[in-house]
Design an enzyme around this catalytic site. Structure first.
Site, PDB file in Angstrom:
ATOM      1  N   TYR A 124      23.556 -72.828 -31.018  1.00  0.00           N
ATOM      2  CA  TYR A 124      24.621 -71.836 -30.827  1.00  0.00           C
ATOM      3  C   TYR A 124      25.642 -72.314 -29.799  1.00  0.00           C
ATOM      4  O   TYR A 124      26.566 -71.576 -29.456  1.00  0.00           O
ATOM      5  CB  TYR A 124      24.035 -70.505 -30.360  1.00  0.00           C
ATOM      6  CG  TYR A 124      23.218 -69.795 -31.401  1.00  0.00           C
ATOM      7  CD1 TYR A 124      22.031 -70.345 -31.867  1.00  0.00           C
ATOM      8  CD2 TYR A 124      23.611 -68.564 -31.914  1.00  0.00           C
ATOM      9  CE1 TYR A 124      21.269 -69.701 -32.814  1.00  0.00           C
ATOM     10  CE2 TYR A 124      22.847 -67.911 -32.857  1.00  0.00           C
ATOM     11  CZ  TYR A 124      21.684 -68.479 -33.308  1.00  0.00           C
ATOM     12  OH  TYR A 124      20.928 -67.843 -34.239  1.00  0.00           O
ATOM     13  N   LYS A 171       9.398 -76.701 -31.843  1.00  0.00           N
ATOM     14  CA  LYS A 171       9.227 -77.645 -32.957  1.00  0.00           C
ATOM     15  C   LYS A 171       9.254 -79.051 -32.344  1.00  0.00           C
ATOM     16  O   LYS A 171      10.009 -79.941 -32.783  1.00  0.00           O
ATOM     17  CB  LYS A 171      10.350 -77.426 -33.984  1.00  0.00           C
ATOM     18  CG  LYS A 171      10.198 -78.174 -35.285  1.00  0.00           C
ATOM     19  CD  LYS A 171       9.204 -77.566 -36.241  1.00  0.00           C
ATOM     20  CE  LYS A 171       9.025 -78.443 -37.448  1.00  0.00           C
ATOM     21  NZ  LYS A 171       7.944 -77.979 -38.348  1.00  0.00           N
ATOM     22  N   ASP A 204       6.918 -72.910 -37.267  1.00  0.00           N
ATOM     23  CA  ASP A 204       6.511 -72.561 -38.638  1.00  0.00           C
ATOM     24  C   ASP A 204       5.141 -71.872 -38.626  1.00  0.00           C
ATOM     25  O   ASP A 204       4.921 -70.879 -39.341  1.00  0.00           O
ATOM     26  CB  ASP A 204       6.535 -73.781 -39.581  1.00  0.00           C
ATOM     27  CG  ASP A 204       6.120 -75.086 -38.901  1.00  0.00           C
ATOM     28  OD1 ASP A 204       6.108 -75.130 -37.663  1.00  0.00           O
ATOM     29  OD2 ASP A 204       5.793 -76.051 -39.612  1.00  0.00           O
ATOM     30  N   ASP A 228      16.124 -65.928 -32.892  1.00  0.00           N
ATOM     31  CA  ASP A 228      16.945 -65.097 -33.782  1.00  0.00           C
ATOM     32  C   ASP A 228      16.179 -64.806 -35.076  1.00  0.00           C
ATOM     33  O   ASP A 228      16.040 -63.662 -35.509  1.00  0.00           O
ATOM     34  CB  ASP A 228      18.246 -65.865 -34.078  1.00  0.00           C
ATOM     35  CG  ASP A 228      19.282 -65.002 -34.766  1.00  0.00           C
ATOM     36  OD1 ASP A 228      19.033 -63.802 -34.967  1.00  0.00           O
ATOM     37  OD2 ASP A 228      20.357 -65.527 -35.115  1.00  0.00           O
TER      38      ASP A 228
END
Ligand code: NAI
Length: 336
Positions: A124, A171, A204, A228
């Site tokens: 972002y 991640k 995930d 988000d």
């Protein structure tokens, strides 16, 4: 005591849920002088900017704002006003409690987790370019300072709220440097909070965990994009976007807004659920020290969902925004 608070009604369903929330706060007897400012596409037509300087000045001066959602064009057009506001005011912690309400069918009984999302960095940051036709690049910006303050916020929040576990969602198996930095800082901060269990989960796997056994999660701390996505997933677990609140917290000011967007598909129809913004306002009241009014509104929200079928369509009812708000205000007034 009277408070001066900035109100940004937003667009789409924003003005409808903002008006409803103002009425609820009034019913609870909280004295608020609203400084109302608009932002977004309609403002840009008149002012040439989606976020006129007086909006930021008002929030900086009052230190607290309540905000409705503001739409952002997809794949083109102006930069998100929501993201700009968070970055300009350095509202680095986005706190989103995911809690089921009685009478609203949750995926799991008793879901109660809090997502603490870093709110100013990551993809972002707005660092995007076309390197050449057919090749686009987005830069994921993660800083040690950003990781440190969000991890410290999450552990402090857990400590203050009596929560026992903070899970870092990352991640770092793929993004070894950027997400690796978050993990490294998370481990360092965790050592200062021996009473709180630190857990690390790959994003995930976290998504799967949320739909299989959400009760394993307590406080989640994560980067902007993962936060988000996971907070909409969390909203889905507890009855939808119509009920999940949020707060954007910075060192100098705070902006309270629901997780949901401007819902153009139902805007202007008078059927939006104001619960998410009402619950965001409850967070705001606690932030400004109006504890008893916050409790009265929270209790009334719980009661209305537990004991009545007055509710909007998104949570299985057929009440309009006004009918639901009227019932909620009556309940608050009788609880005085
Ligand atoms: P959305 O959250 O606006 O809507 C998703 C679905 O949830 C729609 O079916 C909508 O009707 C429903 N929904 C959302 N809030 C509801 C409520 N209070 N009561 C009943 N139903 C509700 O997400 P979408 O469609 O992806 O985004 C629409 C616009 O909102 C976009 O321009 C997006 O950029 C913007 N947005 C703004 C945010 C903000 O101001 N903080 C946050 C998220 C999206």
């Amino acid at each position: 005591m009277s408070h001066t608070i900035t109100l940004i009604p937003g667009d789409g369903i924003g003005p409808e849920v903002s008006e409803a929330t103002k009425r609820v706060l009034e019913a609870a007897g909280v004295k608020i002088e609203w400084e109302t400012h608009n932002a977004g596409a309609a403002v840009a037509e008149k002012r040439g900017t989606t976020l006129p300087p007086e909006v930021l000045e008002s929030v900086r001066r009052n230190k607290v704002a309540l905000k409705g959602p503001i739409g952002t064009p997809i794949g083109k057009g102006f930069k998100s006003v929501n993201v700009t506001l968070r970055q300009e005011l350095d509202l680095y912690a986005n706190v989103r409690p995911i809690r089921s309400l009685p009478g609203v069918e949750p995926r799991f009984e008793g879901t109660d987790m809090v997502i603490v999302r870093e709110n100013t960095e990551d993809l972002y940051a707005g660092l995007e370019l076309m390197i050449m036709p057919g090749i686009a690049q987005s830069i994921k910006l993660i800083t040690e300072r950003g990781c440190l303050r969000i991890c410290e916020y999450a552990f402090e929040y857990a400590k203050r709220m009596g929560r026992s576990r903070v899970t870092a969602v990352h991640k770092a198996n793929i993004m070894k440097l950027s997400d690796g930095l978050l993990l490294e800082v998370f481990r360092r901060v965790a050592m200062r909070y021996p009473a709180i269990e630190p857990v690390e989960v790959i994003v995930d796997a976290c998504a799967m965990m949320m739909v299989r056994n959400a009760n394993k999660l307590d406080v989640i701390v994560t980067e902007n994009l993962y936060g988000d996505i996971l907070s909409d997933l969390g909203a889905g677990l507890v009855g939808g976007l119509g009920i999940v609140p949020g707060a954007n917290i910075g060192a100098l000011s705070a902006v309270f807004e629901a997780v949901h967007g401007s819902a153009p598909d139902i805007a202007g129809k008078g059927v939006a659920n104001p619960t998410a913004l009402v619950q965001s306002a409850v967070m705001m009241l606690r932030h400004i020290g109006e504890m008893s009014a916050a409790q009265r509104i929270e209790d009334a929200v719980t009661t209305i969902y537990r004991t009545s079928d007055v509710r909007t369509g998104d949570v299985g009812g057929n009440a309009t925004t006004n009918e639901f708000t009227d019932a909620l205000c009556r309940l608050i007034a009788t609880s005085a």
